[in-house]
Design an enzyme around this catalytic site. Structure first.
Site, PDB file in Angstrom:
ATOM      1  N   HIS A 779       0.886  -1.160   0.000  1.00  9.41           N
ATOM      2  CA  HIS A 779       0.000   0.000   0.000  1.00  9.41           C
ATOM      3  C   HIS A 779       0.930   1.218   0.000  1.00  9.41           C
ATOM      4  O   HIS A 779       1.330   1.699   1.064  1.00  9.41           O
ATOM      5  CB  HIS A 779      -0.904  -0.004   1.230  1.00  9.41           C
ATOM      6  CG  HIS A 779      -1.786  -1.204   1.330  1.00  9.41           C
ATOM      7  ND1 HIS A 779      -3.097  -1.199   0.926  1.00  9.41           N
ATOM      8  CD2 HIS A 779      -1.535  -2.468   1.784  1.00  9.41           C
ATOM      9  CE1 HIS A 779      -3.634  -2.386   1.129  1.00  9.41           C
ATOM     10  NE2 HIS A 779      -2.699  -3.185   1.642  1.00  9.41           N
ATOM     11  N   THR A 780       1.280   1.671  -1.185  1.00  6.38           N
ATOM     12  CA  THR A 780       2.337   2.688  -1.288  1.00  6.38           C
ATOM     13  C   THR A 780       1.959   4.007  -0.621  1.00  6.38           C
ATOM     14  O   THR A 780       2.840   4.756  -0.190  1.00  6.38           O
ATOM     15  CB  THR A 780       2.684   2.953  -2.764  1.00  6.38           C
ATOM     16  OG1 THR A 780       1.499   3.341  -3.474  1.00  6.38           O
ATOM     17  CG2 THR A 780       3.276   1.713  -3.409  1.00  6.38           C
ATOM     18  N   CYS A 781       0.667   4.284  -0.542  1.00 13.78           N
ATOM     19  CA  CYS A 781       0.235   5.532   0.092  1.00 13.78           C
ATOM     20  C   CYS A 781       0.640   5.575   1.557  1.00 13.78           C
ATOM     21  O   CYS A 781       0.884   6.645   2.110  1.00 13.78           O
ATOM     22  CB  CYS A 781      -1.280   5.693  -0.014  1.00 13.78           C
ATOM     23  SG  CYS A 781      -1.880   5.749  -1.702  1.00 13.78           S
ATOM     24  N   PHE A 782       0.685   4.389   2.174  1.00 10.81           N
ATOM     25  CA  PHE A 782       0.966   4.317   3.618  1.00 10.81           C
ATOM     26  C   PHE A 782       2.330   3.703   3.906  1.00 10.81           C
ATOM     27  O   PHE A 782       2.622   3.363   5.065  1.00 10.81           O
ATOM     28  CB  PHE A 782      -0.128   3.487   4.308  1.00 10.81           C
ATOM     29  CG  PHE A 782      -1.524   3.975   4.003  1.00 10.81           C
ATOM     30  CD1 PHE A 782      -1.996   5.156   4.547  1.00 10.81           C
ATOM     31  CD2 PHE A 782      -2.344   3.254   3.136  1.00 10.81           C
ATOM     32  CE1 PHE A 782      -3.271   5.599   4.252  1.00 10.81           C
ATOM     33  CE2 PHE A 782      -3.620   3.696   2.842  1.00 10.81           C
ATOM     34  CZ  PHE A 782      -4.090   4.880   3.403  1.00 10.81           C
TER      35      PHE A 782
END
Length: 815
Positions: A779-782
């Site tokens: 989950h690249t956003c996090f």
């Protein structure tokens, strides 16, 4: 003539006879003998002061010229004067001869009531004076405070001279010091209302006039024992400086303003003493208890209008230093401001020493201590502006920061929150560091995400350049200054991680040599400058605008895209169009070497025309060869030992300035669309290396220890075997494979200069509950990496090997 004339005595109207000529000064001698000489000496009695002034004039002089003489001596405007002689009012156009005035004649000067409005103003003011006198005598006056406030609100716009003549400030201060109960309260509220009405005035002329009255209030209150912290005195002083700022400072060349200069300096000197006490306390008791920060802002407020006046004077003077010694009004005044500067700078040196000791010893406080340090910046900014008026003062000022190198960068990063007033910090970049310069220029990007809707894009990965160009180019600049939302077609992932990936991909395409927009340096393929042949694409200038927007947006979003600009490109973006031989070393090593040889050749050899060079070059554009002259007549001008330096200079300017000027100007235009000022300002305040670090990020190999220190776990523990295997596998990866893993995990292709510490959050490893045959997901956003509890290190290494293939890490398994 025994008619009664209204005259002013002690500020009130009283009746008196016009032929009352007593009380002349004893030294005056009278001569009843009439004379035919054209020269006259006569006496004008000011009825409200019961004293006499002597006038010398000619019989042919007009009454108007006499009124002008009286005005210059008494400061009473002509329109408020009436001259009475033998019971008759003299007309301005008459001569003294026509009026029958003889030597040693006695005239009376009384108040002028020329209109109904003026009559009302005079009568109302007379009532105010009467009420004040009654109150001072201890007599009760019902509604006095209300009446005073109503009068000031209604009549101050056309009663300045009446207020001056009737000495209203003196009377109100006398009322304030009156021993009778409640008088001080009445005077206090009345003076405060007077100040408020002054600040509400819109007319610049009236504002300038009432400055003198407010300063008079300050001096009167000071004279009756009010200390600098007395609330009423502070109110008058604050009102004075606010009005001074509205007027535009002390205009040195305006004679009417000169009289205010010393009054302003008295206030500055007074506030400086308070400021020095404040700074002493800030060092000994570094909390806000007992400290008033108002003195800091007062110091700035009073110094500011003085600086504005000095700056205007300096702009019209050939001498850059202040020197008014020839004018008695200014005698010593500039020196006093210089002394204020020296004392304040010396005290700030002590304060910064204490602050530096706290930083070195890691004893720096928080919260309340932060506020004090923010005040230090405000004071230092004012001292910086003052330093510009004195020889050697700027060297003293910047020398302070050279001695305290660690303090200023700390204060900038921690306390500077708005960009408007802090550009002075970058005028001498040697006293700042990369972090502080980056902090200041990043504030140039407007943050409008709460004011405008975000801009949405849906991009096809296979057409990332063309479709991104369409979206970004057609967008209004303001719509790009908020949030950006994008997704790739046929993919579910959205959010900051996808946005970071898009920036990296689109920049790879912009700077891809096959698109002919930019050229990579031969010895450093990360370093680019505009391509002279970019016109092969008919839309190339629009693409440069687009490129400027993309780079600015990447900087704003703090996405490092792995690209750096060559020096010849950066210098021109910063407004420096003189490109030197050393500047082109990376951009064109062959040209650099050739030019260096030309400059180092023996004079005899180059004068023999063995090289066959002229001031012209042959270029090829779109299959056509063209000869370009480096100067008029250059094709026939042979290069020799005397002009070879000029030849090299013109050759470099043609190759790296003239031929790419359009491309650079359009790139700068696109960049400026995203920031709140010109792109020139952004680049001027950075070193070339600063920009490299901001756009590219760290050039060091990824440290596994740093990576591990900034990672936390969910579902796993640090001592679990899967976590131990994971870091062992990562530690054995080549540098490029580590970068691919990091990109898969976070969509961060290049770490900031600070390493993992520079990311906006820590990384996370989570346990998933899939079987061994599942690949890791992210989950690249996090900054979140998920993988199941693999049963062996071999299986984990195989799975990590799959996701760290370059073509997979960009899309597969990410969310």
């Amino acid at each position: 003539m025994s008619s009664i004339i209204k005259t002013l005595i002690g500020g009130c109207f009283y009746g008196t006879t016009a032929d009352h000529h007593s009380n002349h000064s004893p030294e005056l001698k009278f001569n009843d003998t009439k004379t035919t000489s054209s020269e006259l000496q006569f006496f004008v009695r000011m009825m409200w002061k019961c004293n006499t002034i002597v006038i010398h004039a000619s019989r042919e002089d007009t009454v108007e010229s006499i009124l002008q003489q009286i005005s210059s001596k008494t400061k009473i405007p002509i329109e408020y004067q009436r001259l009475i002689y033998n019971g008759k009012q003299l007309q301005q156009q008459q001569s003294l001869s026509q009026c029958g005035i003889e030597n040693d004649a006695n005239l009376q000067l009384v108040g002028q009531l020329r209109s109904i409005v003026r009559s009302v103003v005079w009568n109302s003011t007379d009532d105010i004076v009467s009420m004040i006198l009654k109150l001072c005598r201890g007599e009760p006056v019902i509604g006095a405070s209300i009446n005073f406030c109503k009068h000031f609100t209604k009549y101050m716009h056309n009663s300045f001279y009446v207020i001056k003549i009737m000495k209203i400030p003196s009377l109100l201060v006398a009322l304030f010091k009156s021993p009778h109960a409640s008088n001080a309260s009445i005077a206090d509220s009345s003076i405060r209302n007077f100040v408020k009405v002054c600040l509400d005035l819109k007319c610049k002329t009236l504002q300038s006039a009432y400055l003198e009255v407010l300063l008079e209030f300050c001096e009167l209150l000071r004279g009756v024992g009010c200390k600098c912290d007395h609330p009423l005195y502070v109110c008058c002083r604050d009102g004075f400086v606010e009005l001074l700022i509205l007027v535009g400072g002390v205009l040195i060349k305006n004679p009417k303003m000169k009289v205010l200069l010393r009054g302003v300096f008295d206030c500055v000197r007074e506030i400086t003493d308070e400021l020095l006490r404040f700074l002493d306390l800030s060092m000994n008791f570094p909390t806000k208890r007992g400290l008033s920060y108002k003195v800091v802002f007062d110091f700035v407020k009073f110094c500011c209008p003085l600086r504005m006046g000095f700056a205007k004077e300096q702009a019209t003077s050939l001498n850059c230093d202040i020197c008014y010694e020839e004018d008695p009004l200014f005698l010593g005044v500039p020196d006093q401001l210089h002394i204020v500067f020296i004392k304040s700078l010396s005290k700030m040196d002590e304060c910064l020493q204490v602050m530096e000791d706290c930083l070195v010893n890691k004893k720096r406080g928080k919260g309340e201590l932060d506020v004090l340090h923010n005040c230090y910046l405000i004071i230092l900014k004012e001292l910086f502006h003052i330093s510009k008026f004195y020889s050697g003062a700027q060297e003293q000022f910047w020398g302070l920061f050279l001695r305290r190198k660690n303090v200023l960068p700390h204060m900038i990063v921690r306390y500077v929150k708005k960009p408007d007033d802090h550009w002075w910090l970058l005028e001498n970049r040697i006293v700042t560091d990369f972090e502080s310069r980056k902090h200041l220029v990043m504030m140039l990007f407007p943050d409008l995400k709460d004011k405008i809707l975000g801009y949405e894009m849906l991009i096809d990965r296979s057409q990332v350049l063309a479709e991104s160009f369409e979206y970004i180019s057609r967008a209004m600049p303001k719509s790009l200054q908020g949030d950006l939302f994008m997704a790739f077609k046929n993919e579910k992932a959205t959010g900051p991680g996808v946005l970071r990936e898009w920036f990296v991909l689109v920049c790879q395409e912009i700077f891809n040599p096959r698109n002919a927009l930019f050229v990579a340096c031969p010895n450093d393929h990360r370093r680019f400058f505009p391509n002279t042949a970019s016109m092969v694409n008919a839309l190339h200038l629009k693409y440069f605008i687009f490129s400027g927007r993309i780079i600015a947006l990447a900087l704003k979003k703090k996405v490092r895209v792995g690209i750096v600009f060559d020096r010849v490109f950066f210098k021109q973006l910063a407004g420096n169009y003189i490109i030197t031989l050393e500047d082109i070393r990376d951009a064109d090593p062959i040209m650099y070497s050739s030019c260096k040889q030309i400059l180092e050749m023996e004079a005899d050899y180059i004068d023999s025309d063995a090289l066959g060079l002229t001031f012209s070059i042959e270029v090829e554009e779109l299959g056509h060869r063209e000869v370009i002259e480096l100067c008029p007549g250059g094709e026939s001008l042979v290069v020799d030992s005397k002009n070879r330096e000029k030849y090299v200079h013109l050759l470099i300017q043609s190759r790296f300035v003239t031929s790419i000027s359009e491309q650079i100007s359009h790139f700068a235009q696109g960049f400026a669309d995203i920031i709140s000022c010109s792109s020139l300002e952004f680049f001027q305040f950075l070193h070339h290396e600063d920009f490299d670090w901001m756009l590219h990020g760290s050039e060091n190999d990824i440290s596994v220890e740093d990576w591990k220190a900034h990672t936390k776990y969910h579902g796993y523990k640090e001592n679990d075997r899967q976590i131990s295997w994971f870091w062992k596998i990562v530690g054995r990866m080549p540098a490029e494979q580590k970068k691919v893993l990091l990109f898969f995990w976070t969509s961060v292709k290049h770490l900031p200069v600070e390493g993992f510490h520079g990311l906006n959050s820590r990384l996370l490893i989570c346990k998933s509950h899939e079987p061994d045959n599942h690949l890791p997901s992210s989950h690249t956003c996090f900054y979140k990496l998920c993988f199941p509890p693999y049963s062996s290190i071999a299986i984990m290494q195989d799975r990590l090997g799959i996701i760290t293939q370059e073509h997979i890490s960009c899309s597969f398994g990410t969310r």
